[in-house]
Design a protein around this motif. Structure first.
Motif, PDB file in Angstrom:
ATOM      1  N   UNK A 284       0.840  -1.202   0.000  1.00 10.44           N
ATOM      2  CA  UNK A 284       0.000   0.000   0.000  1.00 10.44           C
ATOM      3  C   UNK A 284       0.875   1.253   0.000  1.00 10.44           C
ATOM      4  N   UNK A 285       1.899   1.258   0.844  1.00  9.52           N
ATOM      5  CA  UNK A 285       2.809   2.405   0.925  1.00  9.52           C
ATOM      6  C   UNK A 285       3.540   2.616  -0.399  1.00  9.52           C
ATOM      7  N   UNK A 286       4.025   1.537  -0.999  1.00 11.93           N
ATOM      8  CA  UNK A 286       4.760   1.642  -2.260  1.00 11.93           C
ATOM      9  C   UNK A 286       3.882   2.228  -3.364  1.00 11.93           C
ATOM     10  N   UNK A 287       2.670   1.690  -3.499  1.00 17.46           N
ATOM     11  CA  UNK A 287       1.769   2.190  -4.548  1.00 17.46           C
ATOM     12  C   UNK A 287       1.383   3.632  -4.276  1.00 17.46           C
ATOM     13  N   UNK A 288       1.171   3.971  -3.006  1.00 15.29           N
ATOM     14  CA  UNK A 288       0.828   5.354  -2.684  1.00 15.29           C
ATOM     15  C   UNK A 288       1.972   6.314  -3.016  1.00 15.29           C
ATOM     16  N   UNK A 289       3.185   5.935  -2.662  1.00 14.36           N
ATOM     17  CA  UNK A 289       4.345   6.799  -2.948  1.00 14.36           C
ATOM     18  C   UNK A 289       4.505   6.998  -4.447  1.00 14.36           C
ATOM     19  N   UNK A 290       4.262   5.949  -5.223  1.00 14.46           N
ATOM     20  CA  UNK A 290       4.414   6.063  -6.675  1.00 14.46           C
ATOM     21  C   UNK A 290       3.283   6.873  -7.324  1.00 14.46           C
ATOM     22  N   UNK A 291       2.060   6.725  -6.804  1.00 10.45           N
ATOM     23  CA  UNK A 291       0.914   7.400  -7.434  1.00 10.45           C
ATOM     24  C   UNK A 291       0.536   8.702  -6.742  1.00 10.45           C
ATOM     25  N   UNK A 292       0.956   8.852  -5.468  1.00 14.90           N
ATOM     26  CA  UNK A 292       0.641  10.037  -4.660  1.00 14.90           C
ATOM     27  C   UNK A 292      -0.859  10.193  -4.420  1.00 14.90           C
TER      28      UNK A 292
END
Length: 640
Positions: A284-292
């Motif tokens: 979840x953190x990785x996808x959020x950081x990439x997509x903001x």
């Protein structure tokens, strides 16, 4: 990254006067309180009875439901000569003031060294004097005596029993402890969030969402499959955690991790929740950081868990999920390192990232291949921080990545040779494992060539017998052939000869393994999930659950749909990877995830001795992220 307001940067006395800061703290407090309350609802108090007898027997504990003892409300466990082995007995959720213990099935003597009562936030230990004061013989026991070894029980028949008085913490005291711990833990998280805010990583509301959403999803998964499916591998790791690691056929690290989780709770659901939460929080953190965007990360989490082979795998307490969780957590920390300003925070995150990747490597024997891109990406981030010239950065990254890869692998292999914490030598089965893989390679090549290539070891083995005994799906399904061939160094020579003289047919076993792992075989995918708890001495089992049965039915039936087959998902991921290259949006982070997934896939094919659809769990996770990111990049370009 997302900018934050000046108010969010206030610390010290100013924080105490900041209304927005208090609101943020209360949000964190609410999430933490909800987590602890949910955990307390799933946590099961337990007794751990340390007893031993001079020969094997059975100990049984009865619970007085509605004032009556019955077989339906009891737990049985094996009694051995090992005085260090604790018998774990989960207690019912309904309050019970006393229990009945049947310590044996025959006349004789046994000793109870101590009994531990494990509740949510503590352990109460009853030694021999306490045991004597709380015990009342009911039948066929003529003596309870305190001895240096513990409480000696002398039984006179085949059904001895005594009653043991419990004093479990009251509900009020439990709630008080939850409240105090919630306040303290949320305060620590709030201050940590302020530090991260100073590093401009996440805004206040986003920090809450990044924790709360994966937490709720993990609780849902854990509750749905409670206490978690347990296969032979699972129970082997559990026995290593509680009785001591005795071999390295399966990675000892899984047992060590479980041993740490056992310090919090003996309930296997705690281990299940831990691995699922670490995994979902990280992705979840990785996808959020990439997509903001929180909404995109939520959408990915929903799609990810709807994939049958993913949901079927996270339902199991399994080393592959634990390895993927550690790898994704390590990658998430590396991603966070890119924007960290404070030097000491950067150093701490650097050590933490390597530690997480190391744990992942130790959680599966062939995991090192998937770790290589992660370690080199880590080296690139570190060298970009300390070096200036591009040529020096790349050279430093290559050197540091190579050193880290070698150090992690050597340390892992050495750790597999000794049990912790006493460093006793373990039985190392690496040579047998590799020989079994080579037997399957030669067997498959024999079928491809049309002749017995085992002539030097088994000259009388017919091609029909090889065909009957060979099954690429799992080494256990080829046990008859392996026993017929045997294990010795001659197979290494034969294997090399086959590779040189029949290079195409030599790869046939690898092709067959790949076909089953990606679901390209005829019929159903092989071992899409393991919806059961194998028979065990701890009394763990699955309760009846229509929701769980519906989820398993979905996993089985949806896995038959072509667009849910791993091969289809992987083709889409390859197209997504090509698309990212074409639009010049393939960043170092995206490339790292993709290569790590590919390298892990390659390692499984080269060194694998099984073809479960679940084995490619980490690859499926990485490829799913890349596919989702490519869709995100496509949408972003359309809205420009």
């Amino acid at each position: 990254m997302i900018e934050i307001s000046k108010q969010d940067k206030v610390s010290g006395l100013g924080t105490l006067l900041d209304i927005k800061g208090w609101v943020s703290y209360l949000r964190i407090l609410a999430v933490v309180s909800m987590l602890l309350a949910s955990f307390s609802m799933t946590f099961t108090d337990s007794l751990v009875i340390y007893a031993h007898k001079n020969k094997p027997d059975v100990l049984q504990v009865f619970f007085p439901i509605n004032g009556t003892y019955s077989e339906e409300n009891s737990q049985r466990s094996a009694l051995t000569e090992n005085k260090e082995h604790g018998i774990n007995i989960p207690l019912p959720r309904t309050p019970v003031a006393h229990i009945r213990i049947d310590p044996a099935n025959e006349a004789g003597e046994l000793v109870i060294n101590k009994i531990e009562l494990k509740h949510l936030f503590g352990i109460e230990t009853f030694m021999s004097n306490d045991l004597l004061a709380r015990s009342k013989p009911l039948q066929m026991i003529d003596k309870l005596e305190v001895t240096p070894a513990g409480l000696l029980i002398h039984s006179t028949g085949n059904d001895p029993a005594f009653e043991f008085q419990l004093k479990r913490p009251s509900v009020a005291s439990q709630l008080t402890k939850i409240g105090i711990i919630s306040i303290l833990l949320s305060l620590v998280m709030f201050l940590g969030a302020k530090i991260l805010a100073g590093e401009k990583m996440l805004a206040a509301r986003e920090r809450v969402y990044v924790l709360a959403i994966p937490l709720l999803a993990s609780l849902a998964v854990s509750a749905l499959f409670y206490p978690g499916f347990m296969s032979y591998d699972t129970l082997h790791a559990l026995r290593g955690a509680r009785n001591g690691v005795t071999d390295s056929m399966w990675p000892p690290m899984v047992s060590y991790v479980w041993r740490a989780v056992d310090m919090v709770s003996f309930n296997p659901a705690a281990m299940h929740f831990s691995q699922v939460f670490l995994l979902l929080l990280s992705v979840f953190f990785v996808v959020f950081i990439f997509t903001k965007k929180i909404s995109y990360a939520m959408a990915f989490l929903f799609i990810y868990l709807s994939i049958p082979v993913v949901l079927g795998t996270v339902a199991v307490i399994w080393k592959d999920v634990l390895m993927a969780a550690f790898f994704m957590a390590g990658f998430a920390v590396i991603v966070a390192m890119r924007v960290v300003v404070n030097r000491w925070v950067f150093i701490f995150l650097s050590l933490f990232a390597v530690f997480l990747i190391f744990l992942g490597v130790c959680s599966r024997h062939n995991a090192i291949t998937g770790a290589v891109p992660l370690l080199f990406y880590f080296a690139l981030i570190v060298c970009s921080r300390v070096l200036k010239k591009p040529s020096n950065i790349w050279l430093g990254a290559i050197l540091l990545g190579s050193v880290l890869t070698g150090a992690v692998y050597v340390t892992k292999t050495q750790l597999d040779n000794y049990s912790l914490p006493n460093f006793e030598k373990l039985n190392n089965s690496t040579a047998v494992f590799m020989q079994s893989v080579r037997v399957l390679d030669v067997a498959s090549a024999s079928l491809c060539v049309g002749s017995n290539l085992f002539a030097e070891m088994a000259p009388n083995l017919s091609l029909a017998e090889i065909n009957t005994g060979y099954d690429p799906r799992h080494i256990n399904l080829s046990a008859g052939l392996l026993n017929r061939i045997g294990y010795d160094d001659r197979i290494n020579k034969i294997w090399l000869s086959v590779a040189l003289h029949h290079p195409i047919c030599f790869l046939n076993n690898k092709f067959q393994i790949t076909k089953y792992m990606v679901g390209a075989n005829e019929g159903d995918q092989f071992l899409i999930t393991s919806p059961s708890v194998d028979s065990n001495e701890y009394g763990y089992s699955l309760a009846k659950s229509s929701l769980r049965d519906s989820a398993v039915a979905y996993i089985v039936h949806a896995s038959k749909l072509p667009f849910f087959k791993p091969w289809f998902l992987y083709l889409i991921s390859i197209a997504s990877f090509v698309y990212l290259i074409r639009i010049s949006r393939l960043t170092a982070g995206y490339l790292t995830i993709y290569l790590s997934a590919v390298f892990y896939f390659a390692g499984l094919v080269i060194f694998g001795n099984a073809a479960d659809a679940r084995l490619l769990f980490y690859t499926t996770t990485g490829f799913s992220i890349i596919t989702f990111i490519s869709v995100f990049e496509f949408i972003k370009r359309k809205h420009k």
